[in-house]
Write a protein that holds these residues in place. Structure first.
Motif, PDB file in Angstrom:
ATOM      1  N   LYS A   1      -2.451  11.197   7.739  1.00 29.02           N
ATOM      2  CA  LYS A   1      -3.160  10.130   7.032  1.00 29.02           C
ATOM      3  C   LYS A   1      -4.071   9.445   8.037  1.00 29.02           C
ATOM      4  O   LYS A   1      -3.617   8.925   9.058  1.00 29.02           O
ATOM      5  CB  LYS A   1      -2.168   9.121   6.443  1.00 29.02           C
TER       6      LYS A   1
ATOM      7  N   GLU B   1       0.837  -1.201   0.000  1.00 25.21           N
ATOM      8  CA  GLU B   1       0.000   0.000   0.000  1.00 25.21           C
ATOM      9  C   GLU B   1       0.876   1.256   0.000  1.00 25.21           C
ATOM     10  O   GLU B   1       1.905   1.311   0.672  1.00 25.21           O
ATOM     11  CB  GLU B   1      -0.908   0.004   1.233  1.00 25.21           C
ATOM     12  N   LYS B   2       0.441   2.276  -0.759  1.00 24.40           N
ATOM     13  CA  LYS B   2       1.207   3.510  -0.885  1.00 24.40           C
ATOM     14  C   LYS B   2       0.298   4.719  -0.666  1.00 24.40           C
ATOM     15  O   LYS B   2      -0.880   4.697  -1.012  1.00 24.40           O
ATOM     16  CB  LYS B   2       1.848   3.613  -2.276  1.00 24.40           C
ATOM     17  N   TYR B   3       0.853   5.763  -0.098  1.00 28.65           N
ATOM     18  CA  TYR B   3       0.152   7.039  -0.005  1.00 28.65           C
ATOM     19  C   TYR B   3       1.175   8.149   0.182  1.00 28.65           C
ATOM     20  O   TYR B   3       2.333   7.908   0.549  1.00 28.65           O
ATOM     21  CB  TYR B   3      -0.881   7.048   1.130  1.00 28.65           C
ATOM     22  N   ASN B   4       0.754   9.375  -0.103  1.00 29.84           N
ATOM     23  CA  ASN B   4       1.630  10.542   0.016  1.00 29.84           C
ATOM     24  C   ASN B   4       1.086  11.499   1.067  1.00 29.84           C
ATOM     25  O   ASN B   4      -0.129  11.691   1.185  1.00 29.84           O
ATOM     26  CB  ASN B   4       1.738  11.290  -1.316  1.00 29.84           C
TER      27      ASN B   4
END
Length: 839
Positions: free
Chosen positions: A672, A649-652
């Motif tokens: 987040k 899983e990826k997020y910025n």
């Protein structure tokens, strides 16, 4: 044109508002006397107060006109706003300084006063409370309006501070007036960066509406003592006390959310003296409406209601004195500087304090007394125990918060007291408050069972079922969440008991009495809040652990251990995920998301306008074209942090950092949100690009396919090709340009740099390429057509990096859910009580 006269209009309206509040106070005083002219004086007072409200609205509109139109000849506009400030945040400028915040308070008081006039119409059964209560409201307005008068008597004594001073009036000795008497700044100082947040548009108005509403229960209590009506005021006071508590509490909680989203201390409450000064009257007000519930049948509750309702408003005034007199000095980051009004504020406070105490003392002997004490098997007893607990919580906070006041009083008496605030204020307050609220939530569960007569006779057997259920649930919660501290085991157990006990009551009420469910809902909310605070604070986890042994902060080993150094585009591996700093971004207005900073060319001298260096697209839509002028928050830089979890899983996240020469550097987090936790990240240090130093360029003379060394890097000139366009400009016949493809080999791969050599309009120049990731600036300075060699000028600098801290806050959503339930519950109760009071 009104512009030159707006200041005079504002000051005239302020004088009229002050005089009208004085006349209204006198008229209501006369109306409160038992004589034949009473109807005349009441109508006269109402008319004058409505006129006062019109003047107050006029003052507000005048100040808004000055702010929104950027009339920088006025000190308030110059000091608080700027041309670059968006309209939404320009609203916040209204209450950034003391004068505007006083005006906001005055505005809400006027609106609340008008609502009371409607409520005390001649057909109302509460009409007897009308004139005495409105006299107190008008008196409060009289004092508050004096705070913005800005009138000087005898060249020394200042009554208030006007928001309508011109720059020349505010700074008469500034040299600029000698050079140019008509000088008007082209731009203003701007709004404090920390206030450039949507919460600051709604938090202060909500908080000051709460301030305004607290005066209503106070006015009713004083009026009833004055007129010796010790029971007639209770039914009407309870819904107003409930409404005041929910609005003031909502305002306080909005401030907590703002702090969580904007400040970088990693939380939502820091036990700052200004936070405490508002928290204390709210706690007292919550205690007060609980005593009001059974004040009609218990004179002990009646007496405590008087004490608490008087205390909550006096504490509002005390908090105003603390925050605006300058007495807190450096002990608070929120307090205003002293405008020379501390004496006026103190007089305001002492007038209402001693006036209320004297009146209560005179009437105290007339208050009835109870024939017997409340039984331990009665709801009154358990509610009263809860009230005592809340009162102790308020007392503990205000006693410590007032230490600077003790020092100032001692100094005034020639005594060197010099008491110090606790070295660890968070631990000091939290320890006491945690235990008191553990007791409070347990009492909430027990009291509800007594209130709804679930307990009959003199037996606590009815509590055995919720107690057993809560023990089982608590054990599961403790095991699943790994609560390992005995203190928090007790807290979890007490909170779960409150939720179970109130929840069982709520289930019964859903079967037909949902209108009276406000108490159970709000009590469940408080218990969830307590759990959310515990998990998100006591069990928060710093996940940005520095494993490189790099000393990032020489003055703090802990901070060095809990912050990581992130080089541009270099992944930093952590046990649960990797972090990668991906570059600098800006927020372009009316464009969703963030845009890379390198794609916006600032317009010199603008401060908030730039030129797009490339098309800005959103999917298939082109929002801005290359060379378009865009508006953006030029002072704010957002640093993209890419999180990649081990499961893929990826997020910025985009924490903000602002290098601000006027107000100090500002860091704000990005968060987040997950269902069971928040990942909270903020930047603690960035490089100042303006202070970045580059080495003197070194020349490298190379041929195609040559390899050469740049300290830690290997460079290969792969090719040099001709181009017909440079920076979007097509070359004309006779012009020429060449672009070099210079490949840089480094530890994590390779990078391609493309400097350009240009001959245009018979002028020779070159366009350098800067790689902040490599710390290189490369320029193609010369092309030798005879030898086929190329000369590069290469400078070096430190590679771009940031220092980041990331925190994981488990189960913080319990806090937000609890806040929402608390607000809903009190609103339910307030609405129901208003309907009962007006029947």
């Amino acid at each position: 044109m009104l512009r030159p006269y707006l200041g005079e209009i504002g000051r005239l309206l302020t004088i009229l508002a002050f005089i009208s509040s004085l006349l209204a106070t006198y008229a209501y005083w006369q109306a409160s006397q038992e004589n034949e002219s009473k109807p005349f004086w009441k109508k006269y007072g109402n008319g004058i107060f409505l006129g006062h409200t019109v003047f107050v609205i006029g003052i507000c509109l005048t100040l808004f006109t000055i702010i929104f139109n950027h009339y920088f000849e006025y000190h308030y506009a110059w000091d608080n706003t700027s041309l670059s400030l968006p309209l939404g945040y320009a609203i916040s400028c209204f209450w950034q300084d003391q004068e505007g915040s006083f005006l906001l308070w005055i505005f809400w008081n006027a609106i609340v006063g008008c609502v009371l006039i409607l409520q005390f119409r001649s057909k109302s059964k509460h009409v007897a409370l009308g004139s005495p209560s409105m006299m107190i409201v008008s008196g409060i307005q009289l004092f508050l309006t004096s705070m913005i008068l800005g009138v000087v008597f005898f060249s020394e004594w200042k009554l208030g501070s006007s928001p309508f001073l011109t720059l020349q009036e505010a700074n008469p000795t500034a040299p600029v007036w000698t050079l140019d008497p008509d000088f008007v700044p082209k731009d203003g100082n701007g709004l404090n960066p920390l206030l450039q947040n949507y919460w600051m548009v709604i938090h202060p108005p909500t908080l000051f509406l709460g301030f305004a509403l607290t005066m209503v229960p106070f006015a009713f209590a004083i009026s009833s003592l004055w007129k010796k009506d010790y029971t007639g005021w209770l039914n009407l006071t309870l819904p107003w006390a409930l409404l005041a508590s929910v609005v003031l509490g909502t305002g306080i909680m909005m401030g907590g959310v703002w702090a969580y989203e904007t400040l970088n201390f990693g939380g939502y409450w820091n036990w700052d003296p200004v936070e405490n000064a508002v928290y204390v009257p709210w706690i007292v007000l919550v205690a007060a409406f609980h005593t009001l519930i059974f004040a009609r049948k218990s004179t002990s509750a009646l007496k405590y209601s008087y004490i608490l309702l008087i205390a909550q408003f006096i504490l509002i005034l005390y908090s105003t004195f603390l925050t605006r007199s300058g007495i807190l000095g450096n002990s608070s980051v929120h307090s205003f500087t002293d405008l020379g009004l501390s004496g006026q504020l103190l007089l305001y406070l002492l007038t209402f304090l001693f006036g209320a105490i004297i009146l209560a003392a005179i009437r105290w002997k007339d208050l009835p007394t109870d024939d017997k004490e409340a039984s331990v098997y009665s709801s009154e007893f358990w509610i009263f125990m809860g009230v005592i607990t809340l009162s102790l919580a308020a007392f503990q906070v205000i006693i410590t918060t007032s230490i600077p006041v003790y020092n100032s009083l001692a100094t005034a008496m020639g005594i060197d007291l010099n008491m110090a605030l606790p070295s660890n204020q968070i631990a000091h307050y939290t320890t006491f408050q945690m235990w008191l609220f553990v007791v409070a939530v347990i009492l909430m569960g027990i009291a509800q069972y007594f209130w709804w007569r679930k307990i009959k006779g003199e037996s606590f057997k009815a509590l055995s079922t919720p107690l057993l259920v809560s023990m089982v649930i608590s054990m599961l919660v403790i095991l699943l969440t790994k609560v390992d501290d005995w203190k928090y085991v007790i807290l979890v157990t007490g909170s779960v008991f409150s939720i179970v006990a109130n929840g069982s009551i709520l289930i019964d009420l859903f079967k037909g009495k949902i209108k009276v469910a406000g108490g159970a809902i709000s009590h469940i909310g408080v218990a969830l809040m307590l759990l959310g605070i515990m998990f998100s604070s006591a069990y928060e986890k710093t996940v940005s652990i520095n494993t490189t042994q790099t000393e990032l902060f020489s003055d703090s080993e802990k901070e060095s251990r809990e912050n990581v150094l992130l080089w541009l585009n270099r992944p930093y591996e952590l046990p649960e995920f990797s972090l990668t700093y991906k570059g600098q971004f800006v927020d372009v207005r009316e464009v969703p998301g963030f845009i890379e900073k390198r794609f916006i060319q600032p317009i010199i001298g603008s401060g908030y306008k730039g030129i797009a260096r490339a098309d800005i697209v959103d999917g298939s839509d082109t929002l801005r074209y290359r060379s378009d002028t865009v508006e953006y928050e030029a002072e704010n830089t957002y640093y993209q942090i890419a999180y990649e979890l081990k499961n893929g899983e990826k997020y910025n996240l985009y924490p903000r950092y602002q290098i601000n020469q006027k107000m100090g550097n500002v860091a704000s987090p990005d968060i987040k949100h997950f269902w069971n936790k928040d990942v909270y990240s903020h930047v603690n240090y960035v490089q100042n690009e303006e202070e970045r130093e580059w080495t003197i360029p070194m020349d490298y003379n190379v041929a195609l396919r040559d390899t050469f060394f740049l300290n830690d890097y290997v460079a290969i000139l792969d090719d040099v090709i001709g181009v017909r366009e440079v920076d979007g400009m097509a070359l004309k016949p006779g012009d020429a340009a060449a672009m070099a493809n210079l490949r840089i080999l480094e530890r994590d791969g390779e990078k391609l740099l493309r400097p350009t050599f240009v001959i245009k309009d018979n002028q020779v120049w070159s366009k350098p390429v800067v790689s902040n990731e490599l710390g290189l600036r490369v320029q193609l300075n010369q092309i030798d057509p005879v030898t086929g060699n190329f000369t590069f000028g290469i400078s070096r600098s430190e590679r771009e990096y940031i220092v980041l801290k990331a925190i994981e806050k488990p189960l913080i959503n319990l806090l937000w859910i609890g806040i929402i339930l608390l607000i809903i519950g009190i609103l339910f109760s307030s609405y129901r009580r208003f309907k009962i009071a007006m029947k």
